[in-house]
Design an enzyme around this catalytic site. Structure first.
Site, short mmCIF file in Angstrom:
data_model
loop_
_atom_site.label_atom_id
_atom_site.label_comp_id
_atom_site.label_asym_id
_atom_site.label_seq_id
_atom_site.Cartn_x
_atom_site.Cartn_y
_atom_site.Cartn_z
N HIS A 213 0.73 -1.08 -0.09
CA HIS A 213 0.15 0.01 -0.11
C HIS A 213 0.85 1.14 0.10
CE1 HIS A 213 0.92 -0.39 4.37
NE2 HIS A 213 1.12 0.81 4.24
C1 UD1 Z 1 -1.78 5.68 5.77
C2 UD1 Z 1 -0.28 6.14 6.46
C3 UD1 Z 1 0.70 5.20 6.19
C4 UD1 Z 1 0.37 3.90 6.62
C5 UD1 Z 1 -1.16 3.63 6.12
C6 UD1 Z 1 -1.54 2.31 6.84
C7 UD1 Z 1 0.16 8.87 6.20
C8 UD1 Z 1 0.66 9.83 5.24
N1 UD1 Z 1 0.06 7.47 5.61
O1 UD1 Z 1 -1.58 5.55 4.26
O2 UD1 Z 1 1.98 5.57 6.75
O3 UD1 Z 1 1.29 2.82 6.25
O4 UD1 Z 1 -2.05 4.55 6.37
O5 UD1 Z 1 -2.31 1.49 6.15
O6 UD1 Z 1 -0.57 9.06 6.91
N2 UD1 Z 1 -9.04 4.86 1.72
C9 UD1 Z 1 -10.40 4.31 1.91
N3 UD1 Z 1 -10.81 4.08 3.03
C10 UD1 Z 1 -10.21 3.88 4.23
C11 UD1 Z 1 -9.01 4.62 4.30
C12 UD1 Z 1 -8.49 4.91 2.95
O7 UD1 Z 1 -10.95 4.41 0.74
O8 UD1 Z 1 -10.75 3.74 5.38
C13 UD1 Z 1 -8.42 5.25 0.64
C14 UD1 Z 1 -8.73 6.72 0.08
O9 UD1 Z 1 -9.00 6.69 -1.24
C15 UD1 Z 1 -7.42 7.29 0.65
C16 UD1 Z 1 -6.39 6.27 0.24
O10 UD1 Z 1 -6.89 5.05 0.66
O11 UD1 Z 1 -7.38 8.71 -0.29
C17 UD1 Z 1 -5.08 6.48 1.28
O12 UD1 Z 1 -5.51 6.59 2.56
P1 UD1 Z 1 -4.53 7.72 3.51
O13 UD1 Z 1 -5.00 7.56 5.03
O14 UD1 Z 1 -4.36 8.99 3.00
O15 UD1 Z 1 -3.27 7.02 3.49
P2 UD1 Z 1 -2.73 5.59 3.39
O16 UD1 Z 1 -2.29 4.83 2.21
O17 UD1 Z 1 -3.91 4.69 3.94
N1 UDP Z 2 -3.31 -5.55 8.93
C1 UDP Z 2 -4.46 -6.36 8.84
N2 UDP Z 2 -5.15 -6.59 7.89
C2 UDP Z 2 -4.68 -6.35 6.62
C3 UDP Z 2 -3.69 -5.60 6.55
C4 UDP Z 2 -2.69 -5.34 7.65
O1 UDP Z 2 -5.01 -6.37 9.93
O2 UDP Z 2 -5.51 -6.52 5.48
C5 UDP Z 2 -2.46 -5.21 10.02
C6 UDP Z 2 -1.11 -5.83 10.14
O3 UDP Z 2 -1.33 -7.08 10.58
C7 UDP Z 2 -0.41 -5.00 11.18
C8 UDP Z 2 -0.90 -3.78 10.72
O4 UDP Z 2 -2.22 -3.90 10.12
O5 UDP Z 2 -0.72 -5.11 12.29
C9 UDP Z 2 -0.15 -2.98 9.52
O6 UDP Z 2 -0.80 -1.82 8.97
P1 UDP Z 2 -0.44 -1.41 7.55
O7 UDP Z 2 0.32 -2.46 6.80
O8 UDP Z 2 -1.64 -0.82 6.86
O9 UDP Z 2 0.48 -0.21 7.99
P2 UDP Z 2 2.15 0.21 8.36
O10 UDP Z 2 2.58 -0.84 9.27
O11 UDP Z 2 2.79 -0.14 7.05
O12 UDP Z 2 2.35 1.49 8.43
#
Ligand code: UD1
Ligand code: UDP
Length: 362
Positions: A213
């Site tokens: 992601h």
């Molecule tokens: C964010 C964090 C990243 C973390 C990740 C965990 C920042 C800059 N990034 O990235 O460090 O690893 O979360 O998963 O804070 N979206 C949905 N539904 C949701 C959430 C997100 O559809 O519930 C979609 C939206 O299109 C959104 C995109 O995902 O624009 C990105 O979401 P965002 O929270 O901005 O960043 P992540 O890529 O999730």
């Molecule tokens: N995770 C989860 N379901 C998923 C993907 C990730 O429960 O489909 C959990 C994973 O086991 C870990 C946490 O989410 O505990 C990590 O989050 P993510 O990979 O979104 O973010 P990052 O650690 O890269 O910031």
């Protein structure tokens, strides 16, 4: 009674907060109280609510419902909402986790109001300043009073930037990693349930787990296509719980599904633990999942050019494959599981150590 306000907003923060919230509610309930703010950065049922259910996290006291948008827009809205809540509550300390925009907004809002900040997962660095997470980490660490470092590498990274125990009011602690506490605690629960995701998906133990992601991969079609080519070459089947950000891009650029990989919606924590503990190896660009691979003794192939979790690479359990299709496909043919698995992330009691460290520091 120490009054803590905690900020969560994104998936990995729910996992970390589950551990600390439990410690606050149980051994420390006479000494610490918690007010939980959810920024709403993640909001889908399977990106947020499922974690509160699976991990029995108390419902947030306040949900700012910020939702998605650009970095500036969402961080700005969070800043406004968090500032108002802090002015209304005046806690003794603000607790933030990790490196998301919710972390940054919390640290910034509190430090401007002279409310001390404690940062769980302090000192992590990829040394890639293009990453939004790296920017968030650096600013948050420098604004924090209490730095709770999971590893010795993190303590050293802070020292290199002048963030040293006892200097300029900084209190630096090495506490181990709360994500280890979480995987040990919930692994037991998952082991005792029946009809889990592995049987529902009709998997035997011989599959790999994929998560991806990171903006650096999803927002660069060349990297994404190269990764896709690499993982598609696998000889064993794969399961890929797809983050909504990645799902959007896959649809936009019309990436054709690989025959050997089953794409599913993001899964809750229980299902994730089951997938991680049952698979043969893990391919990921997630920070948390790299560590969980190590906790579960699974070889990890990381789809990044750097990692903050350098110890897993040094210990031989994690290979940095970047977005190079040949490197990825070769690493997947021969995933390495060394014999030694040193306790890099503590002993599973970081939650208690963190709360104790906060009480000592204030
Ligand atoms: C964010 C964090 C990243 C973390 C990740 C965990 C920042 C800059 N990034 O990235 O460090 O690893 O979360 O998963 O804070 N979206 C949905 N539904 C949701 C959430 C997100 O559809 O519930 C979609 C939206 O299109 C959104 C995109 O995902 O624009 C990105 O979401 P965002 O929270 O901005 O960043 P992540 O890529 O999730
Ligand atoms: N995770 C989860 N379901 C998923 C993907 C990730 O429960 O489909 C959990 C994973 O086991 C870990 C946490 O989410 O505990 C990590 O989050 P993510 O990979 O979104 O973010 P990052 O650690 O890269 O910031």
């Amino acid at each position: 009674m120490l009054r803590i306000t905690t900020i969560v907003g994104a998936r990995p923060q729910f996992v970390k907060a589950a551990v600390i919230s439990r410690v606050i509610r149980e051994p420390f309930r006479d000494r610490v109280s918690e007010f939980l703010i959810h920024t709403g950065q993640h909001y889908d049922e399977n990106m947020s609510d499922v974690f509160f259910r699976d991990m029995e996290i108390p419902q947030p006291d306040l949900n700012l419902q910020i939702g998605s948008g650009s970095h500036g827009e969402t961080t700005g809205k969070m800043l406004i909402g968090i500032e108002a809540a802090l002015l209304a509550n005046r806690p003794d300390l603000l607790l933030v986790y990790g490196d998301t925009n919710s972390t940054l907004a919390g640290a910034l809002a509190a430090s401007k109001l002279h409310i001390p900040v404690a940062h769980v997962e302090a000192g992590l660095r990829s040394f890639n300043r293009q990453m939004p997470e790296e920017q968030n980490r650096i600013v948050t660490d420098h604004l924090s009073r209490v730095l709770l470092c999971p590893t010795s590498a993190a303590v050293k990274n802070l020292a290199r930037e002048g963030v040293v125990e006892g200097e300029n009011g900084y209190r630096v602690f090495r506490t181990g990693d709360v994500m280890l506490d979480a995987s040990l605690f919930y692994r037991e629960r998952v082991a005792n349930r029946s009809g889990g995701i592995v049987s529902t998906l009709g998997l035997s133990g011989d599959f790999f787990l994929l998560t991806m992601h990171r903006a650096e991969n999803t927002d660069d079609p060349r990297r994404l296509r190269a990764i896709w080519e690499g993982v598609s070459s696998s000889e064993i089947p794969g399961v890929f719980p797809v983050h909504p950000r990645t799902r959007k891009v896959i649809e936009q650029i019309g990436l054709r599904p690989a025959k050997n990989i089953t794409l599913i919606d993001p899964v809750g924590y229980h299902d994730m633990i089951e997938l991680e503990s049952s698979c043969r190896f893990i391919v990921t660009d997630s920070g948390g999942v790299q560590k969980e691979a190590y906790f579960f003794g699974k070889p990890c192939i990381t789809l990044r050019d750097q990692t903050e979790w350098v110890e897993t690479v040094e210990a031989g359990w994690n290979v940095l494959a970047g977005a190079d299709s040949t490197t990825i496909s070769q690493a997947m043919k021969r995933p390495i599981a060394p014999k030694e698995q040193p306790p890099l992330y503590g002993d599973g009691n970081s939650g208690r150590e963190i709360v104790q460290a906060i009480l000592t520091a204030l």
